[in-house]
Design a protein around this motif. Structure first.
Motif, short mmCIF file in Angstrom:
data_model
loop_
_atom_site.label_atom_id
_atom_site.label_comp_id
_atom_site.label_asym_id
_atom_site.label_seq_id
_atom_site.Cartn_x
_atom_site.Cartn_y
_atom_site.Cartn_z
N VAL A 45 0.82 -1.22 0.00
CA VAL A 45 0.00 0.00 0.00
C VAL A 45 0.86 1.26 0.00
CG1 VAL A 45 -1.72 1.33 1.28
CG2 VAL A 45 -1.98 -1.14 1.05
N PRO A 46 1.83 1.39 0.93
CA PRO A 46 2.67 2.60 0.87
C PRO A 46 3.46 2.69 -0.42
CG PRO A 46 3.50 1.04 2.52
CD PRO A 46 2.13 0.58 2.13
N LYS A 47 3.86 1.54 -0.98
CA LYS A 47 4.62 1.56 -2.23
C LYS A 47 3.80 2.22 -3.34
CE LYS A 47 6.58 -1.37 -5.84
NZ LYS A 47 7.01 -2.71 -6.25
N VAL A 48 2.57 1.76 -3.54
CA VAL A 48 1.72 2.31 -4.60
C VAL A 48 1.40 3.78 -4.33
CG1 VAL A 48 -0.54 2.12 -5.70
CG2 VAL A 48 0.74 0.06 -5.15
N THR A 49 1.16 4.12 -3.06
CA THR A 49 0.86 5.50 -2.70
C THR A 49 2.02 6.42 -3.04
OG1 THR A 49 -0.53 4.72 -0.88
CG2 THR A 49 0.18 7.02 -0.82
N PHE A 50 3.24 6.01 -2.67
CA PHE A 50 4.42 6.85 -2.92
C PHE A 50 4.78 6.92 -4.40
CE2 PHE A 50 5.49 6.05 1.69
CZ PHE A 50 5.23 7.37 2.08
N ILE A 51 4.44 5.87 -5.16
CA ILE A 51 4.66 5.93 -6.62
C ILE A 51 3.86 7.10 -7.19
CG2 ILE A 51 4.09 4.78 -8.81
CD1 ILE A 51 4.91 2.15 -7.53
N ALA A 52 2.58 7.17 -6.82
CA ALA A 52 1.72 8.24 -7.33
C ALA A 52 2.21 9.62 -6.87
CB ALA A 52 0.28 8.00 -6.90
N ILE A 53 2.52 9.73 -5.57
CA ILE A 53 2.99 11.02 -5.04
C ILE A 53 4.30 11.44 -5.69
CG2 ILE A 53 3.85 12.18 -2.97
CD1 ILE A 53 1.87 10.48 -1.36
N GLY A 54 5.23 10.49 -5.80
CA GLY A 54 6.54 10.81 -6.38
C GLY A 54 6.46 11.21 -7.84
N ALA A 55 5.63 10.49 -8.61
CA ALA A 55 5.51 10.80 -10.04
C ALA A 55 4.91 12.18 -10.26
CB ALA A 55 4.68 9.73 -10.74
N ILE A 56 3.90 12.52 -9.46
CA ILE A 56 3.29 13.86 -9.60
C ILE A 56 4.25 14.94 -9.13
CG2 ILE A 56 1.41 15.33 -8.77
CD1 ILE A 56 -0.36 12.82 -8.70
N ALA A 57 5.03 14.65 -8.07
CA ALA A 57 5.98 15.63 -7.54
C ALA A 57 7.05 16.01 -8.56
CB ALA A 57 6.63 15.08 -6.28
N VAL A 58 7.39 15.07 -9.45
CA VAL A 58 8.42 15.35 -10.46
C VAL A 58 8.00 16.49 -11.38
CG1 VAL A 58 9.58 14.34 -12.49
CG2 VAL A 58 9.44 13.06 -10.38
N LEU A 59 6.68 16.74 -11.50
CA LEU A 59 6.21 17.85 -12.32
C LEU A 59 6.78 19.18 -11.85
CD1 LEU A 59 2.46 16.85 -12.73
CD2 LEU A 59 4.13 17.06 -14.57
N TYR A 60 7.11 19.26 -10.56
CA TYR A 60 7.70 20.49 -10.01
C TYR A 60 8.94 20.91 -10.77
CZ TYR A 60 10.24 23.38 -6.62
OH TYR A 60 10.96 24.38 -6.01
#
Length: 429
Positions: free
Chosen positions: A407-422
């Protein structure tokens, strides 16, 4: 044809998610418009708020008639429906007030030729309150017909919470994609770079969100079929999963192409019309695939949307998803894909490490523009890992999904991928 309602309940399923999920994405565009102080984007968002306000009418009418039809079903709680109806009236009233306020400000703009900051902030506040009410209404509404949410967890090998999360998450990339496409077309017509960038960001976010959507969908399949639940067919679920695989591909193509154009814009300061129209073509095709995916998903637990002419699958061992599962379970296929997965890890970690250190102040002799050129390597690694990871997941999804670390793995994948937009959007960088 699937988008033509076959009953009041079918219409309610189609229109009721638009106000709630649509509000999330319109709020995102709206906040971006306020931050960038872009007048064209502010006006576009006010129009969208007005459209969402108008959607309250079909939502109310279809919901009212659906209650009358569903009240004959002994499995459905009348008290729960009444509670949902009461909260729904409050949420729809707030939505109409938000939309009316937005349209009034647009009408006032025609005479004043300038949008009022107070009115814009009032619309923002009303929209946030409405979103909170919509969240309550959505939760109550989903519980009406999704009886699997009330099953005793002790009887399930795979937690039923996965189904609950999937019911919530799967609407984000679908409704969000519709709004992103509409906003993107408006951006092309108005030739607004800010709106184009915002639309491309929305496409990328929808593409990222398909990862938790796909994963929770796989988990829901196990939660609903092991042990089996009366009235739910694994063959129908597999037909939905087959289309979900195609949706994953379509959203990946659209999202990656959109991100590449954002990256190029940061490098060159201009958009390529050829790339923008390629993204538009990908998005239109993907939307068609998503519509079919959503319809097949609705058939799993909503018999009221089925018609006599619908031919339901009956063979639980047929379909693309089952074929992939069987093939990936063979060592001949599993080992190469696992190797590709580790190769993707190396690209992701290497790129993220180098870029993050530069942003934090290391290697100041190297310009950020130079480091920014490395990002496509990391994105290529992400795409590689998403596809290889989804295939590996198919091989033994029940074991993976029930690991506490997943669960944390999938959650952090989404957060990390969106954060790269920064890295490609921040003007300070």
């Amino acid at each position: 044809m699937h988008l033509i309602p076959q009953s009041w309940s079918h219409l309610h399923i189609l229109v009721s998610v638009l106000p709630s999920v649509g509000l999330i994405f319109v709020l995102g565009f709206y906040v971006a418009a306020l931050v960038t102080d872009n007048e064209a984007m502010k006006r576009s968002c006010l129009v969208l708020f007005g459209i969402l306000g108008l959607s309250a009418f079909p939502t109310y009418v279809s919901g009212d008639y659906s209650m009358a039809a569903l009240s004959q079903d002994s499995k459905i709680s009348q008290d729960l429906m009444n509670t949902h109806f009461g909260w729904g009236l409050a949420a729809l009233a707030a939505l109409m007030i938000t939309g009316a306020t937005a349209l009034i400000e647009l009408w006032r703009f025609r005479h004043a030729e300038r949008l009022s900051d107070n009115a814009l902030h009032l619309v923002l506040g009303l929209a946030i309150v409405t979103l909170g009410l919509m969240a309550v209404v959505g939760e109550l509404g989903w519980q009406i017909s999704h009886h699997e949410l009330q099953i005793d967890p002790a009887k399930q090998k795979t937690p039923q919470a996965w189904s609950h999360v999937h019911v919530i998450v799967n609407h984000l990339p679908t409704i969000g994609f519709v709004l992103a496409l509409g906003f993107f077309i408006a951006a092309l017509v108005m030739s607004s770079d800010v709106m184009k960038r915002s639309s491309l960001v929305a496409f990328v976010i929808c593409a990222v969100l398909i990862v938790p959507t796909f994963v929770t969908g796989n988990a829901s399949m196990w939660a609903l079929t092991d042990p089996p639940i009366a009235g739910i067919s694994k063959a129908v679920i597999n037909a939905h999963r087959d289309m979900a695989l195609l949706t994953l591909v379509g959203l990946a193509l659209t999202g990656v192409t959109a991100w590449i154009e954002l990256w190029r814009f940061r490098q060159l300061g201009r958009f390529s019309n050829r790339s923008l129209y390629l993204i538009l073509a990908f998005a239109i095709v993907t939307l068609g695939v998503m519509a079919e995916t959503g319809h097949r998903g609705g058939q799993i637990n909503h018999p009221e949307i089925r018609v006599a002419t619908d031919v339901q699958p009956t063979d639980a061992n047929a379909g693309l998803s089952v074929f992939v599962e069987k093939e990936i379970n063979q060592v001949l296929w599993f080992v190469p894909w696992q190797t590709v997965h580790f190769f993707g890890f190396a690209l992701i970690f290497g790129t993220a490490f180098a870029v993050s250190l530069r942003v934090l102040g290391f290697w100041k002799s190297i310009s950020f523009a130079s480091v920014h050129r490395m990002l496509p390597l990391g994105v290529f690694g992400v795409v590689t890992n998403v596809f290889s990871g989804m295939l590996i997941l198919q091989a033994d999804s029940s074991r993976y999904l029930n690991e506490i670390t997943f669960v944390p793995k999938v959650t952090f994948i989404a957060i990390g991928a969106i954060a790269v937009l920064y890295f490609s959007l921040s003007e300070r960088l």
